[in-house]
Write a protein that holds these residues in place. Structure first.
Motif, short mmCIF file in Angstrom:
data_model
loop_
_atom_site.label_atom_id
_atom_site.label_comp_id
_atom_site.label_asym_id
_atom_site.label_seq_id
_atom_site.Cartn_x
_atom_site.Cartn_y
_atom_site.Cartn_z
N ALA A 135 0.87 -1.32 0.24
CA ALA A 135 0.09 -0.06 0.13
C ALA A 135 0.93 1.25 0.02
N ALA A 136 2.06 1.15 0.61
CA ALA A 136 3.04 2.41 0.75
C ALA A 136 3.60 2.36 -0.61
N GLY A 137 3.61 1.54 -1.66
CA GLY A 137 4.17 1.93 -2.87
C GLY A 137 5.61 0.98 -3.00
N PHE A 138 5.76 0.08 -2.10
CA PHE A 138 6.95 -0.88 -2.36
C PHE A 138 6.49 -2.30 -2.76
N ALA A 139 6.83 -2.38 -4.12
CA ALA A 139 6.32 -3.66 -4.81
C ALA A 139 7.15 -4.93 -4.42
N THR A 140 8.38 -4.91 -3.79
CA THR A 140 9.07 -5.73 -3.62
C THR A 140 9.68 -5.40 -2.12
N GLN A 141 10.00 -6.85 -1.60
CA GLN A 141 10.76 -6.81 -0.22
C GLN A 141 12.16 -6.11 -0.36
N LYS A 142 12.57 -6.50 -1.41
CA LYS A 142 14.01 -5.68 -1.65
C LYS A 142 13.87 -4.49 -1.63
N ALA A 143 13.12 -3.79 -2.27
CA ALA A 143 12.92 -2.40 -2.54
C ALA A 143 12.65 -1.66 -0.92
N PHE A 144 11.67 -2.35 -0.15
CA PHE A 144 11.52 -1.71 1.15
C PHE A 144 12.71 -2.04 2.11
N ALA A 145 13.34 -3.01 1.94
CA ALA A 145 14.54 -3.14 2.83
C ALA A 145 15.58 -2.24 2.33
N ASP A 146 15.92 -1.99 1.14
CA ASP A 146 16.73 -0.97 0.78
C ASP A 146 16.54 0.44 1.20
N TYR A 147 15.16 0.82 1.07
CA TYR A 147 14.77 2.20 1.65
C TYR A 147 14.90 2.22 3.21
N LEU A 148 14.82 0.99 3.94
CA LEU A 148 15.02 1.11 5.29
C LEU A 148 16.27 1.06 5.64
N GLY A 149 17.38 0.52 4.84
CA GLY A 149 18.67 0.55 5.17
C GLY A 149 18.98 -0.62 5.64
N ILE A 150 18.30 -1.69 5.33
CA ILE A 150 18.62 -3.17 6.29
C ILE A 150 18.67 -4.30 4.93
N LYS A 151 19.09 -5.61 5.64
CA LYS A 151 19.34 -6.56 4.61
C LYS A 151 17.69 -7.16 4.11
N GLU A 152 17.90 -7.34 3.11
CA GLU A 152 16.55 -8.22 2.46
C GLU A 152 16.08 -9.25 3.43
N ARG A 153 17.02 -10.10 3.71
CA ARG A 153 16.74 -11.36 4.55
C ARG A 153 16.22 -11.05 5.94
N GLN B 83 -12.02 -0.21 9.14
CA GLN B 83 -11.59 1.11 9.47
C GLN B 83 -10.06 1.50 9.42
N ILE B 84 -9.24 0.65 9.25
CA ILE B 84 -7.87 0.98 9.18
C ILE B 84 -7.56 1.46 7.92
N LEU B 85 -6.83 2.73 7.98
CA LEU B 85 -6.44 3.53 6.83
C LEU B 85 -5.67 3.05 6.04
N SER B 86 -5.82 3.23 4.56
CA SER B 86 -4.86 3.04 3.74
C SER B 86 -3.66 4.07 3.69
N ALA B 87 -2.67 3.96 2.95
CA ALA B 87 -1.48 4.88 3.07
C ALA B 87 -2.10 6.25 2.38
N ASP B 88 -2.78 6.07 1.38
CA ASP B 88 -3.68 7.49 0.95
C ASP B 88 -4.36 8.14 1.89
N GLU B 89 -5.10 7.51 2.67
CA GLU B 89 -5.83 7.91 3.70
C GLU B 89 -5.40 8.47 4.67
N ARG B 90 -4.23 7.64 5.25
CA ARG B 90 -3.28 8.33 6.22
C ARG B 90 -2.62 9.51 5.93
#
Length: 112
Positions: free
Chosen positions: A13-31, A74-81
């Motif tokens: 929902a935040a726009g990160f299609a892959t685990q690797k893309a999000f891990a890279d964004y966070l600065g941590i290892k994909e594993r 009622q949990i908000l999506s990323a856009d709603e948030r």
């Protein structure tokens, strides 16, 4: 009712299609990230905070818990948030403008 981590759903929902893309964004290892998403390893509190900040969600959202007095629908999506966060950051006059615009848009949408 059983709750489980909503990490995958929130990541997508935040726009990160892959685990690797999000891990890279966070600065941590994909594993490391992948083990959290699969629920194989518990997430330390400090890392859970980092995830919530990056995903713009609450710990309840992350854990799949309904917010106090709400249900899961009622949990908000990323856009709603983002809309809520921007509303809260606005002056009272802009909050009024945002509210009026949202009401007008909803009313017009129902007519379509």
């Amino acid at each position: 009712m059983r709750y489980q981590l909503k990490l995958k759903e929130l990541r997508k929902a935040a726009g990160f299609a892959t685990q690797k893309a999000f891990a890279d964004y966070l600065g941590i290892k994909e594993r490391k990230y992948a083990s959290w998403e699969r629920g194989e390893v518990g997430i330390p509190l400090e890392d859970a905070f980092m995830l919530c900040e990056a995903l713009k969600c609450t710990p309840n959202d992350l854990c799949g818990f309904p917010s106090s007095g709400t249900d899961e629908r009622q949990i908000l999506s990323a856009d709603e948030r983002e809309i809520v966060d921007n509303y809260r950051d606005s002056s009272p006059q802009w909050q009024l403008n945002i509210t009026m615009t949202a009401k007008a848009a909803a009313s017009e949408s129902r007519k379509e």
